[in-house]
Scaffold this motif. Structure first.
Motif, PDB file in Angstrom:
ATOM      1  N   MET A 143       6.121  46.175  10.724  1.00 35.16           N
ATOM      2  CA  MET A 143       5.999  44.814  10.221  1.00 35.16           C
ATOM      3  C   MET A 143       5.328  44.754   8.855  1.00 35.16           C
ATOM      4  SD  MET A 143       4.957  42.802  13.732  1.00 35.16           S
ATOM      5  CE  MET A 143       4.779  41.225  12.876  1.00 35.16           C
ATOM      6  N   GLN A 144       4.685  45.835   8.449  1.00 32.50           N
ATOM      7  CA  GLN A 144       3.990  45.853   7.174  1.00 32.50           C
ATOM      8  C   GLN A 144       4.851  46.495   6.090  1.00 32.50           C
ATOM      9  OE1 GLN A 144       0.485  48.056   8.478  1.00 32.50           O
ATOM     10  NE2 GLN A 144      -0.765  46.241   8.132  1.00 32.50           N
ATOM     11  N   SER A 145       4.604  46.075   4.854  1.00 35.83           N
ATOM     12  CA  SER A 145       5.227  46.756   3.727  1.00 35.83           C
ATOM     13  C   SER A 145       4.525  48.095   3.511  1.00 35.83           C
ATOM     14  CB  SER A 145       5.104  45.908   2.461  1.00 35.83           C
ATOM     15  OG  SER A 145       3.767  45.915   2.007  1.00 35.83           O
ATOM     16  N   THR A 146       5.070  48.916   2.632  1.00 30.74           N
ATOM     17  CA  THR A 146       4.469  50.221   2.379  1.00 30.74           C
ATOM     18  C   THR A 146       3.058  50.093   1.827  1.00 30.74           C
ATOM     19  OG1 THR A 146       5.573  50.236   0.223  1.00 30.74           O
ATOM     20  CG2 THR A 146       6.671  51.391   2.025  1.00 30.74           C
ATOM     21  N   ALA A 147       2.832  49.145   0.921  1.00 34.93           N
ATOM     22  CA  ALA A 147       1.495  48.973   0.356  1.00 34.93           C
ATOM     23  C   ALA A 147       0.519  48.455   1.400  1.00 34.93           C
ATOM     24  CB  ALA A 147       1.551  48.029  -0.842  1.00 34.93           C
ATOM     25  N   GLU A 148       0.967  47.581   2.264  1.00 30.10           N
ATOM     26  CA  GLU A 148       0.104  47.074   3.333  1.00 30.10           C
ATOM     27  C   GLU A 148      -0.270  48.188   4.305  1.00 30.10           C
ATOM     28  OE1 GLU A 148       1.305  42.409   3.924  1.00 30.10           O
ATOM     29  OE2 GLU A 148       2.737  43.933   4.553  1.00 30.10           O
ATOM     30  N   ARG A 149       0.699  49.045   4.627  1.00 31.01           N
ATOM     31  CA  ARG A 149       0.402  50.174   5.511  1.00 31.01           C
ATOM     32  C   ARG A 149      -0.687  51.046   4.902  1.00 31.01           C
ATOM     33  NH1 ARG A 149       6.497  52.381   6.588  1.00 31.01           N
ATOM     34  NH2 ARG A 149       7.443  50.345   6.998  1.00 31.01           N
ATOM     35  N   GLY A 181       5.375  56.479   7.555  1.00 26.21           N
ATOM     36  CA  GLY A 181       6.801  56.149   7.613  1.00 26.21           C
ATOM     37  C   GLY A 181       7.438  55.966   6.260  1.00 26.21           C
ATOM     38  N   MET A 182       7.078  56.798   5.290  1.00 19.23           N
ATOM     39  CA  MET A 182       7.662  56.700   3.949  1.00 19.23           C
ATOM     40  C   MET A 182       7.761  58.090   3.351  1.00 19.23           C
ATOM     41  SD  MET A 182       4.328  55.043   1.968  1.00 19.23           S
ATOM     42  CE  MET A 182       3.840  53.916   3.265  1.00 19.23           C
ATOM     43  N   ASP A 183       8.500  58.213   2.258  1.00 20.70           N
ATOM     44  CA  ASP A 183       8.572  59.504   1.586  1.00 20.70           C
ATOM     45  C   ASP A 183       7.473  59.569   0.518  1.00 20.70           C
ATOM     46  OD1 ASP A 183       9.526  58.213  -0.802  1.00 20.70           O
ATOM     47  OD2 ASP A 183      11.545  58.252   0.010  1.00 20.70           O
ATOM     48  N   PRO A 184       7.183  60.770  -0.039  1.00 24.78           N
ATOM     49  CA  PRO A 184       6.096  60.907  -1.002  1.00 24.78           C
ATOM     50  C   PRO A 184       6.233  60.004  -2.226  1.00 24.78           C
ATOM     51  CG  PRO A 184       6.721  63.061  -0.174  1.00 24.78           C
ATOM     52  CD  PRO A 184       7.735  62.084   0.365  1.00 24.78           C
ATOM     53  N   ALA A 185       7.470  59.796  -2.720  1.00 24.61           N
ATOM     54  CA  ALA A 185       7.662  58.934  -3.891  1.00 24.61           C
ATOM     55  C   ALA A 185       7.283  57.492  -3.566  1.00 24.61           C
ATOM     56  CB  ALA A 185       9.109  59.010  -4.368  1.00 24.61           C
ATOM     57  N   THR A 186       7.627  57.035  -2.369  1.00 24.91           N
ATOM     58  CA  THR A 186       7.271  55.679  -1.951  1.00 24.91           C
ATOM     59  C   THR A 186       5.764  55.550  -1.784  1.00 24.91           C
ATOM     60  OG1 THR A 186       9.384  55.465  -0.808  1.00 24.91           O
ATOM     61  CG2 THR A 186       7.675  53.888  -0.228  1.00 24.91           C
ATOM     62  N   LEU A 187       5.109  56.593  -1.289  1.00 19.87           N
ATOM     63  CA  LEU A 187       3.652  56.577  -1.174  1.00 19.87           C
ATOM     64  C   LEU A 187       3.017  56.442  -2.547  1.00 19.87           C
ATOM     65  CD1 LEU A 187       1.072  56.884   0.522  1.00 19.87           C
ATOM     66  CD2 LEU A 187       1.269  59.362   0.191  1.00 19.87           C
ATOM     67  N   ARG A 189       4.268  54.991  -5.145  1.00 17.75           N
ATOM     68  CA  ARG A 189       4.458  53.606  -5.596  1.00 17.75           C
ATOM     69  C   ARG A 189       3.495  52.666  -4.874  1.00 17.75           C
ATOM     70  NH1 ARG A 189       9.949  55.315  -5.603  1.00 17.75           N
ATOM     71  NH2 ARG A 189      10.334  54.437  -3.519  1.00 17.75           N
ATOM     72  N   ALA A 190       3.222  52.960  -3.588  1.00 16.90           N
ATOM     73  CA  ALA A 190       2.276  52.126  -2.843  1.00 16.90           C
ATOM     74  C   ALA A 190       0.878  52.242  -3.436  1.00 16.90           C
ATOM     75  CB  ALA A 190       2.273  52.533  -1.368  1.00 16.90           C
ATOM     76  N   PHE A 191       0.472  53.451  -3.801  1.00 20.18           N
ATOM     77  CA  PHE A 191      -0.824  53.617  -4.467  1.00 20.18           C
ATOM     78  C   PHE A 191      -0.844  52.846  -5.786  1.00 20.18           C
ATOM     79  CE2 PHE A 191      -1.946  57.431  -1.846  1.00 20.18           C
ATOM     80  CZ  PHE A 191      -3.252  57.063  -1.559  1.00 20.18           C
ATOM     81  N   TYR A 218      -6.826  41.390   0.985  1.00 21.14           N
ATOM     82  CA  TYR A 218      -5.465  41.659   0.536  1.00 21.14           C
ATOM     83  C   TYR A 218      -4.585  42.137   1.690  1.00 21.14           C
ATOM     84  CZ  TYR A 218      -1.773  44.191  -1.992  1.00 21.14           C
ATOM     85  OH  TYR A 218      -0.579  44.665  -2.434  1.00 21.14           O
ATOM     86  N   GLY A 219      -5.123  43.065   2.473  1.00 19.48           N
ATOM     87  CA  GLY A 219      -4.344  43.589   3.592  1.00 19.48           C
ATOM     88  C   GLY A 219      -4.089  42.562   4.666  1.00 19.48           C
ATOM     89  N   ASP A 220      -5.026  41.621   4.835  1.00 16.86           N
ATOM     90  CA  ASP A 220      -4.876  40.606   5.870  1.00 16.86           C
ATOM     91  C   ASP A 220      -3.922  39.480   5.464  1.00 16.86           C
ATOM     92  OD1 ASP A 220      -6.603  41.935   7.501  1.00 16.86           O
ATOM     93  OD2 ASP A 220      -8.344  40.696   7.007  1.00 16.86           O
ATOM     94  N   CYS A 221      -3.918  39.146   4.153  1.00 13.63           N
ATOM     95  CA  CYS A 221      -3.256  37.911   3.738  1.00 13.63           C
ATOM     96  C   CYS A 221      -2.033  38.098   2.843  1.00 13.63           C
ATOM     97  CB  CYS A 221      -4.257  37.006   3.004  1.00 13.63           C
ATOM     98  SG  CYS A 221      -5.730  36.614   3.981  1.00 13.63           S
ATOM     99  N   ALA A 222      -1.962  39.210   2.124  1.00 12.07           N
ATOM    100  CA  ALA A 222      -0.897  39.320   1.126  1.00 12.07           C
ATOM    101  C   ALA A 222       0.425  39.678   1.763  1.00 12.07           C
ATOM    102  CB  ALA A 222      -1.263  40.392   0.093  1.00 12.07           C
ATOM    103  N   ALA A 223       1.486  39.256   1.112  1.00 12.87           N
ATOM    104  CA  ALA A 223       2.834  39.629   1.547  1.00 12.87           C
ATOM    105  C   ALA A 223       3.470  40.422   0.419  1.00 12.87           C
ATOM    106  CB  ALA A 223       3.665  38.383   1.839  1.00 12.87           C
ATOM    107  N   PHE A 224       3.951  41.640   0.742  1.00 14.16           N
ATOM    108  CA  PHE A 224       4.529  42.529  -0.242  1.00 14.16           C
ATOM    109  C   PHE A 224       6.019  42.707   0.011  1.00 14.16           C
ATOM    110  CE2 PHE A 224       0.917  44.151  -2.392  1.00 14.16           C
ATOM    111  CZ  PHE A 224      -0.129  44.177  -1.483  1.00 14.16           C
ATOM    112  N   THR A 225       6.663  43.209  -0.965  1.00 17.14           N
ATOM    113  CA  THR A 225       7.987  43.799  -0.758  1.00 17.14           C
ATOM    114  C   THR A 225       7.837  45.278  -1.030  1.00 17.14           C
ATOM    115  OG1 THR A 225       8.584  43.344  -3.074  1.00 17.14           O
ATOM    116  CG2 THR A 225       9.239  41.729  -1.392  1.00 17.14           C
ATOM    117  N   ALA A 226       8.374  46.099  -0.148  1.00 20.70           N
ATOM    118  CA  ALA A 226       8.192  47.550  -0.280  1.00 20.70           C
ATOM    119  C   ALA A 226       8.977  48.078  -1.468  1.00 20.70           C
ATOM    120  CB  ALA A 226       8.647  48.232   1.011  1.00 20.70           C
TER     121      ALA A 226
END
Length: 226
Positions: A143-149, A181-187, A189-191, A218-226
């Motif tokens: 249910m979370q985006s990559t950045a939220e995770r 649940g992501m690949d290193p490149a996505t990680l 981008r999340a950082f 931020y983690g509780d309230c923000a909505a991201f797109t992965a």
């Protein structure tokens, strides 16, 4: 039985349901396996001839097409669902760094449970609780985006810290990517997405959080797109 084995068995949901006096029975014919990083602990579709207990290190359960990767650490067991149902392994497990496993023969475990009905019920109850936790973890991650995770994971490492905090990743970033649940490149981008929230990752295992409370909001309230 050495202290590492005793410690891991005390932490295990499955073995905690078994009286201490009966542990020696289960260890009859057991093996201790030491695996290097990346080695296969068990493969999807193969027979489950042993129940595995993690004594040191960690095992990664390969993700499915829809689920993030699961990580098993000291005290966790692997293969119980296959052993108890007599079916092949439903997933593949690999060592995340060096790992030591206690392998309890499936036949010994099943013979014991068949002759100790009360323990079998307690064991099934413990396994069901563990399964519920795993399902909850997977559901939350999906249910979370990559950045939220990533933010949630870093906050868990920070614990009760307030203000500025420095946390250390317990394993390599490629394994962290698998776990989330992501690949290193996505990680990566999340950082990058978390930089404006005060998160700075070094090239090693150190991550600096400028303001834990801000990241938690931020983690509780923000909505991201992965």
């Amino acid at each position: 039985m050495n202290s590492d084995t005793l410690c891991a068995m005390r932490r295990s949901r499955l073995f905690s349901a078994i009286p201490a006096a009966d542990v020696a029975v289960l260890l009859e014919g057991h093996r201790t396996l030491t695996l290097p990083d990346g080695a296969l602990a068990f493969a999807e579709g193969t027979p489950a001839d042993s129940l595995l207990l993690v004594l040191s290190g960690e095992i990664l359960i390969d993700p499915s097409a829809v689920s993030p990767q699961l990580r098993l650490s000291v005290g966790d067991t692997a293969g119980e669902e296959a052993v108890l149902t007599g079916t092949p392994h439903a997933a593949t497990g690999r060592a995340a760094g060096p790992v030591t496993l206690l392998a309890v023969p499936a036949g010994v475990l099943m013979a014991y449970l068949e002759s100790h009905f009360d323990v079998a019920i307690a064991t099934i109850s413990a396994m069901a609780g563990h399964l519920r936790e795993q399902v909850r973890e997977i559901t939350e991650l999906k249910m979370q985006s990559t950045a939220e995770r990533l933010a949630s994971y870093l906050l868990a490492l920070a614990g009760d810290a307030t203000g500025r905090a420095v946390v250390r990743l317990p394993y390599e970033k490629r394994h962290l990517a698998d776990h989330l649940g992501m690949d290193p490149a996505t990680l990566s981008r999340a950082f990058a997405k978390l930089r404006d929230k005060g998160v700075v990752a070094s090239r090693t295992d150190k991550v600096e959080i400028a303001d834990v409370a801000k990241l938690r909001t931020y983690g509780d309230c923000a909505a991201f797109t992965a």
